[in-house]
Design an enzyme around this catalytic site. Sequence first.
Site, PDB file in Angstrom:
ATOM      1  CD  GLU A 128     -11.178  87.996  22.044  1.00  0.00           C
ATOM      2  OE1 GLU A 128     -11.904  87.946  21.028  1.00  0.00           O
ATOM      3  OE2 GLU A 128     -10.561  87.016  22.480  1.00  0.00           O
ATOM      4  CD  GLU A 177     -12.288  83.903  25.903  1.00  0.00           C
ATOM      5  OE1 GLU A 177     -11.749  83.458  24.863  1.00  0.00           O
ATOM      6  OE2 GLU A 177     -13.325  84.582  25.878  1.00  0.00           O
TER       7      GLU A 177
END
Length: 982
Positions: free
Chosen positions: A150, A252
């Site tokens: 991220e 995720e």
Amino acid sequence: MNIPSALSIAAIIAATAIQAVSAISQVSAVGAKFFTDDGKQFYIKGIAYQLTPDDPLIDTNQCQLDAKQMQDLGANTIRVYHVDPDGDHTECMKAFADAGIYLFLDLDTFSTAITQSNTEWNQTQLSAFNAVLDEFQSFDNLAGVFVGNEVLYFANGSDTAPYVKAAIRDVKAYRDSKGYRKIPVGYSAADIPELRPMLQNYLACGGNASENADFFSLNAYEWCGSSSYRTSGYSELQANATGYSIPIFFSETGCITARPRTFEDLTAILGPEMDGTWSGAIVYEWIEEANNYGLISYGPSVAATATEAVGGFTRSGTPTPISPDYSNLKNQWATLTPTGVPLSVYSASASSLSPPACPTSTPGGWVVDGGVAIASLGQSLDRNAATATSSGASSTGSTPSASATKKGTANGGKEIAGMSIGLAGVMLGFLITPITNAWSGYQSPSKSSLPFADILADVSSTSRVPSNKGPVIAISSSRDIKIINPSFHILIPASESNANFCKTLLSSFLLNYPPPTMINFGKDFTGNHQGKGSNTGKVEGVLSFLRTHKGIHNNDLVLVIDGTDVWFQLPPEIMVTRYHQIIRKANERLKRTYGTITQERPWQGGKRERVQKYAQTVVFAADKICWPNRAEDPACASIPPSTLPQDVYGAKTDTDPDEFSSRPKYMSAGTIIGPVGDVRAVYERAMEKVEGGLGAMGDQFVFGEIFGEQEYQRGLLQRSQSLHRRSLVWLSNTFGSSEAFSVPIAASTNMTVVPGQRYEFGIGLDYESQLFQTMTHSASDVDFLDYSNTSSRTKIQQNHQNPQSGPLCLPTDIQRARPPFPGNYGITDLATSTLVPLSPNLDQIPANRTWQTLRLATNLYVPVVPTLLHINGDKSLLTTWWNRIWFQPHGRALLRRYMRTPQPMVWGTMGGEERTWDRRGGKGGVWTATGSWLGWGDVCKGYEEEVFGDGKGEWGREEGDGRVFNFWGNQIIGDIIDEGGS
């Protein structure tokens, strides 16, 4: 693009006949799929595993215990975010290999990660990445490594992408120069719609395989509960990935907004809809922490000072599955067994795959135009100059990114905090708050574009910004958190005490809520149309406190409740968590309905970025009837529909002329919760209306009008939107999706929009009564259930003609809450304490009582167990229901036990520091707005029989005279004696 040659594919196939002796086959990336070296396609069934902040792979015994439990679960992969390259990982890696479990490993450390806020790629970072690779490359069960997680965490951060790609290039070059096997090197991306599918295509585009990622992965939490392939947006993810030239998977997943988690998204990911393209998913996460994502625990929460704990959670020992999430995931994985395609069959098509075209820039989103040069080693991004500062190379992007501070301490890691920044801001937003306080009104301008509209108040009102004193850990990326040490305040407007006020206090004390502040205590409102302070005085008193009190800050959470008809039912931890869940779901709806806008930021030199158009931060209760406003007023005519299902009351839903079977959708002003800054803004507007002549109409009228005007204004603006968006809303309404808001119909003719007037306040309602259960036309929806008694529970459902077909179960958040009745630990010490002495006659408390065995007020139709009850309908319920509340008839004994506890309530720990709900302290009493402390005896003396109903007499004199003092030396039992001793 790393398309293998026919020779390399042949070599891999040949390896099946001459495998080296190994406990586990190696994994390779071939074309768009993973294969083990026996030629079988590999699908990821993974778990995020960051047991400790620095390195969970050095404790051999713990790894063996966890690997065995993961083998039972059905996992074949773990993801670890941080390790110490100097540690010895041999035995842990062997433990997981013996269990058939692979590792995907992040190479960065807390200090070497590439960040969007301070973008650079240098030799120090590369050397640190290489050190981790050196340590782990020899392990056959290393399946792949991430160069970043991220890194791009806001929509305007695409100019950081060339630095991610530079890291991929240099790590692969180092891997090959050392003669290591072709360990796949890839990236884990935040799910940012504005960057789909540009980022994934960019990392795989171009003809130079040495620069391209070997795989791409996505952190996505879009599928919540019983969603669907299309509703969740997974169909769009699949469309974007079809034909992709490298493996792609979910790094995720595991939304928790619908509990319990059923992991139904895995049926799509590992099923026929997606298994031809996607290589599986990693579920977040292994250990249960404050974020409630855990699948196992190692025992109850402990003090943060315990050596085996971080953040108050034990992190070693025998893992215990958390029901039912663990078994739900286990069952899903057991039934999902895609076989894929053998490498021998796939090899021909893999060789023919072509990398995607490099994406071109898009307005308000992707800014890296085409196949521009990626960053060089030693290069950093200067967004102000729009050029790179090293070697004279051109910057790969010019759109400004969110600015944030440098990274904080190592314990600020995302892996312990729990999730991507969007989820962290919502699920732990009370503990973990954006550095710029994007949710709070009357703030200095925000520098970040969280998934919510970040400016809800007049950005020029900088004079009202608090100092935010106290220790902080600053945010600089999705891995860092800022702890602003916020407090939780409860304000109760009440000019005098009575028995019902004392019932409110008792319920808050026994659940360990912070000591309330009594607004307007002792004031005389006679003759001012203010009804004991409930109207004009109520608004003025609350606003004055929010404006002037030195101990209250914009980022604090504040709850304002009516003073004589509210009972708390569940602990404050549940209230805070549910509040943030409501906010997250509401903002997802608002984004779907109203979309985003391009916002110019003059305080950042005129920079522009896409932000969500509207956001919610303030929550009021929802009611079934609109009162006292007229039907044509915006409070009644311009509000959005309820989010409850359209058949929640069966065929009668919304058609009952008496409105008992109507879905709650109107504001009830008796309960409000939100950040102090935003709640203050609402009260500022309310005060303007009061001073404009509406004070005599009451606060319910005033707040209802503010909400209605907000929705009316939104509707007017939305009418100018494209036909496409209106068609989507129509479709949502027509096919009955309770998750989608329609655009409010601006039906009111009783409102004139004034140019320059602020109408947007981030207000929304608690439609599902998760926080606030009102009783106006809703009392018949509620009954008190003993969740341990199945037959009684079923009979009550039948008596209510409840359309809910299945049995009602106690919600998971309540099951996991601390026990409602204190245990008997420490009773010997307490018996000799100088505090409230134990009495056989007064201190009888049932042993081993749990939430499962108590009577809990439950809305049978939603269904939900609310955190508090607002008895705003039939006032006789204040008497008839009081003895049915869970702590009766033991209220006196429990209050004595509460008074006996010497320490103030602690709401959480992080970084080794405990924090209380309210920094002022105090226990067993209330504060006044002027700072005076009033103990229980000061406020509630004389109301004992109505409150306790046990016939044991006056508080503190049940067994004769006496005075008792609490931890702070304040008298809490007995008559107050003046300083002269008289």
